[in-house]
Each structure stands twice: as structure tokens, then as C-alpha cells.
Design an enzyme around this catalytic site. Structure first.
Site, PDB file in Angstrom:
ATOM      1  N   ASN A  38      31.967  68.999 124.762  1.00 47.59           N
ATOM      2  CA  ASN A  38      31.304  70.535 124.019  1.00 47.59           C
ATOM      3  C   ASN A  38      32.260  70.622 123.132  1.00 47.59           C
ATOM      4  O   ASN A  38      32.841  71.420 122.765  1.00 47.59           O
ATOM      5  CB  ASN A  38      31.063  71.469 125.348  1.00 47.59           C
ATOM      6  N   LYS A  44      31.131  73.439 121.223  1.00 48.91           N
ATOM      7  CA  LYS A  44      30.745  75.159 121.487  1.00 48.91           C
ATOM      8  C   LYS A  44      30.570  75.959 119.760  1.00 48.91           C
ATOM      9  O   LYS A  44      30.048  74.769 119.122  1.00 48.91           O
ATOM     10  CB  LYS A  44      32.151  75.841 121.959  1.00 48.91           C
ATOM     11  N   HIS A  98      25.435  76.786 130.548  1.00 52.43           N
ATOM     12  CA  HIS A  98      26.905  76.420 130.339  1.00 52.43           C
ATOM     13  C   HIS A  98      26.951  77.921 130.551  1.00 52.43           C
ATOM     14  O   HIS A  98      26.338  79.285 130.260  1.00 52.43           O
ATOM     15  CB  HIS A  98      27.471  76.405 129.355  1.00 52.43           C
ATOM     16  N   GLU A 100      28.944  80.259 129.554  1.00 52.82           N
ATOM     17  CA  GLU A 100      29.154  81.106 127.967  1.00 52.82           C
ATOM     18  C   GLU A 100      27.716  81.947 127.503  1.00 52.82           C
ATOM     19  O   GLU A 100      27.304  83.203 127.875  1.00 52.82           O
ATOM     20  CB  GLU A 100      29.781  80.784 127.025  1.00 52.82           C
ATOM     21  N   GLU A 150      31.619  73.839 136.746  1.00 45.93           N
ATOM     22  CA  GLU A 150      32.536  73.933 136.171  1.00 45.93           C
ATOM     23  C   GLU A 150      33.324  75.571 136.646  1.00 45.93           C
ATOM     24  O   GLU A 150      32.328  76.891 136.329  1.00 45.93           O
ATOM     25  CB  GLU A 150      31.892  74.659 134.573  1.00 45.93           C
ATOM     26  N   GLY A 193      38.470  77.183 128.871  1.00 48.29           N
ATOM     27  CA  GLY A 193      39.573  77.887 128.814  1.00 48.29           C
ATOM     28  C   GLY A 193      40.103  78.551 128.624  1.00 48.29           C
ATOM     29  O   GLY A 193      41.019  79.395 127.987  1.00 48.29           O
ATOM     30  N   SER A 223      39.207  73.430 131.684  1.00 44.60           N
ATOM     31  CA  SER A 223      40.743  73.449 131.116  1.00 44.60           C
ATOM     32  C   SER A 223      41.134  71.959 131.345  1.00 44.60           C
ATOM     33  O   SER A 223      42.556  71.239 131.893  1.00 44.60           O
ATOM     34  CB  SER A 223      41.557  73.969 131.776  1.00 44.60           C
TER      35      SER A 223
END
Ligand code: PGA
Length: 253
Positions: free
Chosen positions: A9, A11, A94, A96, A164, A170, A210
């Protein structure tokens, strides 16, 4: 037998020319690895150019988001029909997007339906936040997100799930293989209850958060974990390739 998958991904990183450079740096290496589905998810604007570049290779393409309407006056959005022409997979829900763009369970559900309708394979992301984890609510949150995303969906053709934990994304603070194996087992049991055992055994469930070349083996070694959704480390060709190779060595035979 579930084919393991490593999905990158990217991003909101890489211009079109940077995306092409990155693909060139990993294409030959990735193509040499069998028994693993290798998926890259660059930004929308690079999908067409990257798609051309990987034509004839075994690398597969995914988008990072989708809108649930097929066409019309939705300025700035990208529809399922547009994506179906360009790629095979699409990341949906996701954290985010849930966090910064107010995507609710209902929106995620609509997007899954829209993707499946045109034959796109959703990579559905679910996972608990730090405070939920600390309050011991992981199983509850993940179960709720999964059930809400799959409401009214009768078939799961091609669906991939990525577990996730939000606190691991991250942050450099990955979950442990054992923890995520347990939660992914729970996700599979939920799918079995919602559909049936055979469907649950066929759905690929990835870990994300991560993942690096240094810890990938810990995850793909687990029985329930079918690969990884990789963010930061997927922007480094050698590191992404190493994750794919390790997965092939551990799971691919
Ligand atoms: P990360 O991101 O690997 O950079 O933690 C994973 C993801 O958000 O899919």
C-alpha cells in the site's frame, strides 16, 4: 490451499515518474518469485502507467480506495467501473480513511458491494485502535467491523481481509505474530458463522501494521496468516522484495 499474498500500500506517496521508477526497481525480482500473489497499490493517477509497465509480469495491481456509485456528478471520485478496467484489487476501509475521511461501516459496506459487483477483489481492512486494544475490546471491535462491512453480501468471491491494528500502522510497533494469529483466527471463525466453513477456509486474511523485512517471517509463519499488507516498507524495492521472498520460502511450497 490459500495462496499467500503480499500487498504493498503505497498510500499518498510517489509521483507518476517516481512510481514507474519504483516498479522498475522491483519488477524483475518480484517476477522471479512463485507461489505468492504480489500486489502493488500505487496512487490512482499512476494506475494506468504502472499497469502498462507490469503487463506480462506476474505482479498484480490494486487501488487504494473506490467510490460506491458507478458514475455521475461526484466530483473528484473514482468509480468501480473505472477501476475494473485498470486493476484487480482495491483496498477498502483502511483505517486512515475511517479516521481522516469519516468512512463509516455503512460506507465501507457500500464500497465492498460496489467492488464485488464489477468483479474487483476488495482488500477489506479492519482493526482496533490503541484505546480499544488496551480496554480488551479487540475481539469485539474487529467482529463488529467485519460484520458491518459484510452486511447483505451473499458471496465473497475474491475477498481478501487485512487485519491491521491501528496502533501498529506506521508506528514501527508491530503486533506479535501470536497476537495477530489469534485475532485472525477469530475473524475466520466469524466468516465461518456468517457463511460456512469452506468459505472461511478459502478467504485470505493478511496482517498489516509496521511489517518490515526484519519481522515479516514472524507473521507469515503463523497458520492463520496468509500474508501481509505492507505500507512504508513497500516503498523500498529491496525490502518489499525481501518480504515477498521470505513469504515464498516459508509458505509457498
Ligand atoms: P505500515 O502501513 O506498514 O506503514 O505500518 C500498513 C498499512 O497501513 O497498510
Amino acid at each position: 490451499m490459500r495462496v499467500p499474498m503480499i500487498a504493498g500500500n503505497w498510500k499518498m506517496n510517489t509521483t507518476v515518474s517516481e512510481a514507474l521508477e519504483l516498479v522498475k526497481a522491483m519488477r524483475a525480482g518480484l517476477d522471479e518469485v512463485d507461489n505468492v500473489d504480489k500486489v502493488i497499490c500505487p496512487p490512482f493517477i499512476s494506475l494506468a502507467a504502472v499497469g502498462e509497465l507490469i503487463k506480462g509480469s506476474s505482479i498484480k495491481l490494486g487501488a487504494q480506495n473506490i467510490y460506491f456509485e458507478e458514475m455521475g456528478a461526484y466530483t473528484g471520485e473514482i468509480s468501480p467501473l473505472m477501476l475494473a478496467e485498470l486493476c484487480e484489487f482495491v483496498i477498502i476501509g483502511h483505517s486512515e480513511r475511517r479516521q481522516y475521511f469519516n468512512e463509516t461501516g455503512e460506507i465501507v459496506n457500500k464500497k465492498i458491494q460496489a467492488a464485488l459487483k464489477v468483479g474487483l477483489k476488495p482488500i477489506l481492512c479492519i482493526g482496533e485502535r490503541l484505546e480499544e486494544n488496551e480496554a480488551g475490546l479487540t475481539a469485539e471491535v474487529v467482529t463488529e467491523q467485519l460484520r458491518s462491512a459484510l452486511t447483505g453480501i451473499g458471496y465473497l468471491s475474491g475477498l481478501v481481509i487485512a487485519y491491521e491494528p491501528v496502533w501498529a500502522i506506521g508506528t514501527g510497533k508491530a503486533a506479535t505474530g501470536e497476537q495477530s494469529n489469534e485475532t485472525i483466527g477469530l475473524i475466520r471463525r466469524n466468516i465461518s458463522e456468517l457463511y460456512d466453513k469452506e468459505i472461511a477456509q478459502g478467504v485470505r486474511i493478511l496482517y498489516g501494521g509496521s511489517v518490515t523485512a526484519a519481522n515479516a517471517a514472524e507473521f507469515v509463519r503463523q497458520l492463520e496468516i496468509d500474508g501481509a499488507l505492507v505500507g512504508g516498507a513497500s516503498l523500498k524495492a529491496a525490502e518489499f522484495l525481501s518480504i515477498v521472498k521470505q513469504t515464498s520460502e516459508i509458505r509457498g511450497h
